[in-house]
Each structure stands twice: as structure tokens, then as C-alpha cells.
Design a protein around this motif. Sequence first.
Motif, PDB file in Angstrom:
ATOM      1  N   TRP A  54       0.845  -1.190   0.000  1.00 31.95           N
ATOM      2  CA  TRP A  54       0.000   0.000   0.000  1.00 31.95           C
ATOM      3  C   TRP A  54       0.880   1.239   0.000  1.00 31.95           C
ATOM      4  CZ3 TRP A  54       1.035   2.988   4.203  1.00 31.95           C
ATOM      5  CH2 TRP A  54       1.327   2.375   5.417  1.00 31.95           C
ATOM      6  N   ARG A  55       0.223   2.369  -0.319  1.00 33.46           N
ATOM      7  CA  ARG A  55       0.882   3.677  -0.261  1.00 33.46           C
ATOM      8  C   ARG A  55      -0.106   4.687   0.262  1.00 33.46           C
ATOM      9  NH1 ARG A  55       2.076   5.951  -6.138  1.00 33.46           N
ATOM     10  NH2 ARG A  55       3.238   4.031  -6.274  1.00 33.46           N
ATOM     11  N   TYR A  56       0.433   5.694   0.928  1.00 29.95           N
ATOM     12  CA  TYR A  56      -0.393   6.774   1.450  1.00 29.95           C
ATOM     13  C   TYR A  56       0.328   8.084   1.165  1.00 29.95           C
ATOM     14  CZ  TYR A  56      -2.403  10.062   4.776  1.00 29.95           C
ATOM     15  OH  TYR A  56      -2.981  11.167   5.357  1.00 29.95           O
ATOM     16  N   PHE A  57      -0.345   8.986   0.478  1.00 32.53           N
ATOM     17  CA  PHE A  57       0.193  10.313   0.213  1.00 32.53           C
ATOM     18  C   PHE A  57      -0.669  11.306   0.983  1.00 32.53           C
ATOM     19  CE2 PHE A  57       2.235   9.557  -4.248  1.00 32.53           C
ATOM     20  CZ  PHE A  57       2.928   8.469  -3.743  1.00 32.53           C
ATOM     21  N   ALA A  58      -0.106  11.890   2.023  1.00 30.58           N
ATOM     22  CA  ALA A  58      -0.852  12.855   2.827  1.00 30.58           C
ATOM     23  C   ALA A  58      -1.178  14.089   1.996  1.00 30.58           C
ATOM     24  CB  ALA A  58      -0.042  13.254   4.057  1.00 30.58           C
ATOM     25  N   GLU A  59      -2.395  14.563   2.123  1.00 33.00           N
ATOM     26  CA  GLU A  59      -2.761  15.829   1.486  1.00 33.00           C
ATOM     27  C   GLU A  59      -2.265  16.932   2.409  1.00 33.00           C
ATOM     28  OE1 GLU A  59      -6.802  16.166   0.180  1.00 33.00           O
ATOM     29  OE2 GLU A  59      -6.852  14.056  -0.396  1.00 33.00           O
ATOM     30  N   ILE A  60      -1.253  17.642   1.932  1.00 37.64           N
ATOM     31  CA  ILE A  60      -0.608  18.667   2.744  1.00 37.64           C
ATOM     32  C   ILE A  60      -1.120  20.040   2.348  1.00 37.64           C
ATOM     33  CG2 ILE A  60       1.623  19.739   3.322  1.00 37.64           C
ATOM     34  CD1 ILE A  60       1.240  16.888   4.411  1.00 37.64           C
ATOM     35  N   GLU A  61      -1.444  20.827   3.348  1.00 41.47           N
ATOM     36  CA  GLU A  61      -1.850  22.207   3.095  1.00 41.47           C
ATOM     37  C   GLU A  61      -0.579  22.986   2.776  1.00 41.47           C
ATOM     38  OE1 GLU A  61      -3.768  26.006   5.368  1.00 41.47           O
ATOM     39  OE2 GLU A  61      -4.194  24.030   6.166  1.00 41.47           O
ATOM     40  N   PHE A  84       2.409   5.529  12.296  1.00 46.54           N
ATOM     41  CA  PHE A  84       2.233   6.912  12.722  1.00 46.54           C
ATOM     42  C   PHE A  84       3.241   7.820  12.034  1.00 46.54           C
ATOM     43  CE2 PHE A  84       1.091   4.244  16.388  1.00 46.54           C
ATOM     44  CZ  PHE A  84      -0.212   4.655  16.617  1.00 46.54           C
ATOM     45  N   ILE A  85       2.783   9.013  11.647  1.00 53.12           N
ATOM     46  CA  ILE A  85       3.691  10.028  11.137  1.00 53.12           C
ATOM     47  C   ILE A  85       3.331  11.380  11.765  1.00 53.12           C
ATOM     48  CG2 ILE A  85       4.016   8.830   8.944  1.00 53.12           C
ATOM     49  CD1 ILE A  85       2.329  11.030   7.591  1.00 53.12           C
ATOM     50  N   ALA A  94      -2.411   8.731  11.901  1.00 56.48           N
ATOM     51  CA  ALA A  94      -2.331   7.285  12.095  1.00 56.48           C
ATOM     52  C   ALA A  94      -2.916   6.591  10.877  1.00 56.48           C
ATOM     53  CB  ALA A  94      -3.081   6.857  13.348  1.00 56.48           C
ATOM     54  N   LEU A  95      -2.201   5.591  10.381  1.00 53.53           N
ATOM     55  CA  LEU A  95      -2.646   4.767   9.255  1.00 53.53           C
ATOM     56  C   LEU A  95      -2.812   3.338   9.730  1.00 53.53           C
ATOM     57  CD1 LEU A  95       0.034   6.022   6.686  1.00 53.53           C
ATOM     58  CD2 LEU A  95      -2.261   6.959   7.072  1.00 53.53           C
ATOM     59  N   ASP A  96      -3.757   2.625   9.142  1.00 51.57           N
ATOM     60  CA  ASP A  96      -3.905   1.204   9.427  1.00 51.57           C
ATOM     61  C   ASP A  96      -2.664   0.482   8.904  1.00 51.57           C
ATOM     62  OD1 ASP A  96      -4.813  -1.648   8.386  1.00 51.57           O
ATOM     63  OD2 ASP A  96      -6.134  -1.087  10.035  1.00 51.57           O
ATOM     64  N   GLN A  97      -1.998  -0.276   9.753  1.00 54.62           N
ATOM     65  CA  GLN A  97      -0.753  -0.929   9.369  1.00 54.62           C
ATOM     66  C   GLN A  97      -0.946  -1.925   8.227  1.00 54.62           C
ATOM     67  OE1 GLN A  97       1.335  -2.662  12.691  1.00 54.62           O
ATOM     68  NE2 GLN A  97       2.932  -3.565  11.404  1.00 54.62           N
ATOM     69  N   GLY A 100      -2.953   0.782   5.107  1.00 54.48           N
ATOM     70  CA  GLY A 100      -2.526   2.145   4.826  1.00 54.48           C
ATOM     71  C   GLY A 100      -3.647   3.165   4.852  1.00 54.48           C
ATOM     72  N   LYS A 101      -4.836   2.738   5.163  1.00 57.04           N
ATOM     73  CA  LYS A 101      -5.977   3.667   5.221  1.00 57.04           C
ATOM     74  C   LYS A 101      -5.842   4.585   6.434  1.00 57.04           C
ATOM     75  CE  LYS A 101      -8.179   1.755   1.775  1.00 57.04           C
ATOM     76  NZ  LYS A 101      -7.677   2.146   0.496  1.00 57.04           N
ATOM     77  N   PRO A 102      -6.138   5.877   6.255  1.00 55.83           N
ATOM     78  CA  PRO A 102      -6.068   6.808   7.384  1.00 55.83           C
ATOM     79  C   PRO A 102      -7.093   6.446   8.459  1.00 55.83           C
ATOM     80  CG  PRO A 102      -6.308   7.988   5.295  1.00 55.83           C
ATOM     81  CD  PRO A 102      -6.497   6.538   5.006  1.00 55.83           C
TER      82      PRO A 102
END
Length: 160
Positions: A54-61, A84-85, A94-97, A100-102
Amino acid sequence: TSNVRKLKIAWIHQPGDITQGLQATPLAIDGVVYYIGPNNRVFALDGKTGKERWRYFAEIEESGAQSVFAGYSRGVSIGLGKVFIGSTDGRAIALDQATGKPLWSTQLTEPRKCHGCNFTSPPILAGDVLILGPTGGDVAQAGKIYAVDANTGAKLWEFE
């Protein structure tokens, strides 16, 4: 040391944007490699094949991440079935290990109002408390330390 010359590349993973370079040490747990690239891009890879799980790209302001260190991401923390990031726009995430879902995201700082109030280092997990400190070591400032409930993201305290 006699087998070092036999080492070969098993696989390579390309995280995409590497503007600030890769500054994090990957964590390997139960055959899965977890790591973060610049701009809060988190990956989980099969340790044997390098295939992305999986991958997670945080939407950053973007307007909020004004520090010169805005793109730096230096690691993840793992525990309680979560990854955690601390984000570059001042959030604990926190993401599901497994997927990868928030799971939750908590805004802790206001980077638009405070230079260096973004997070670039991984949070510290102590039991079910997640502790974060902003980029205080990179930018001269009197920083705060924050704690959130690692299960819910609820802010527990801050210390200045």
C-alpha cells in the motif's frame, strides 16, 4: 565479511518525488518494509519482492508548510496495528498498518503562524500515547512537545 562481495540488489522501489532526498530509515516488521519519503509519502512493501502493499500520500496544506524543511520526512513509528507520522503541516496521523488507510488525523500546530512548527521526525510511541515534537532542532525556536492518544488521535497534553 567474507560474503560481502556476494551481496546483490534484490529489488528497488521508486517513491516518486525525492526532492528533499530520502532521509528515513525503513522499518521491517514481519516481512513488510515501511518507510516514508519526502512530503509525507508512506509506503509498505513486501520485503522479499519489493512489491507495494500500500501507499499513502498525505494531502498537505501547502500554504501551511512554509519552513525550508517542509518536504523533509524522517521516519515512521509503528505499533498498535498502526503506522504513525508527524506531518509537515503540523498534524499527527495514524494509518492502518495492514491497509494504509487513514484512521485519524489531529492538527497540533499552526505552521502558517509559526516557522518550524511542522513535524519532520517520527513520533515516539509510549504505550498508547504518541509523543511528537516539531522541527525545533532544525529551526531555532522554543518548541512544544505534544501527546495524543494513539488509538483515537485525541490530544492529551502539550508542554512548552
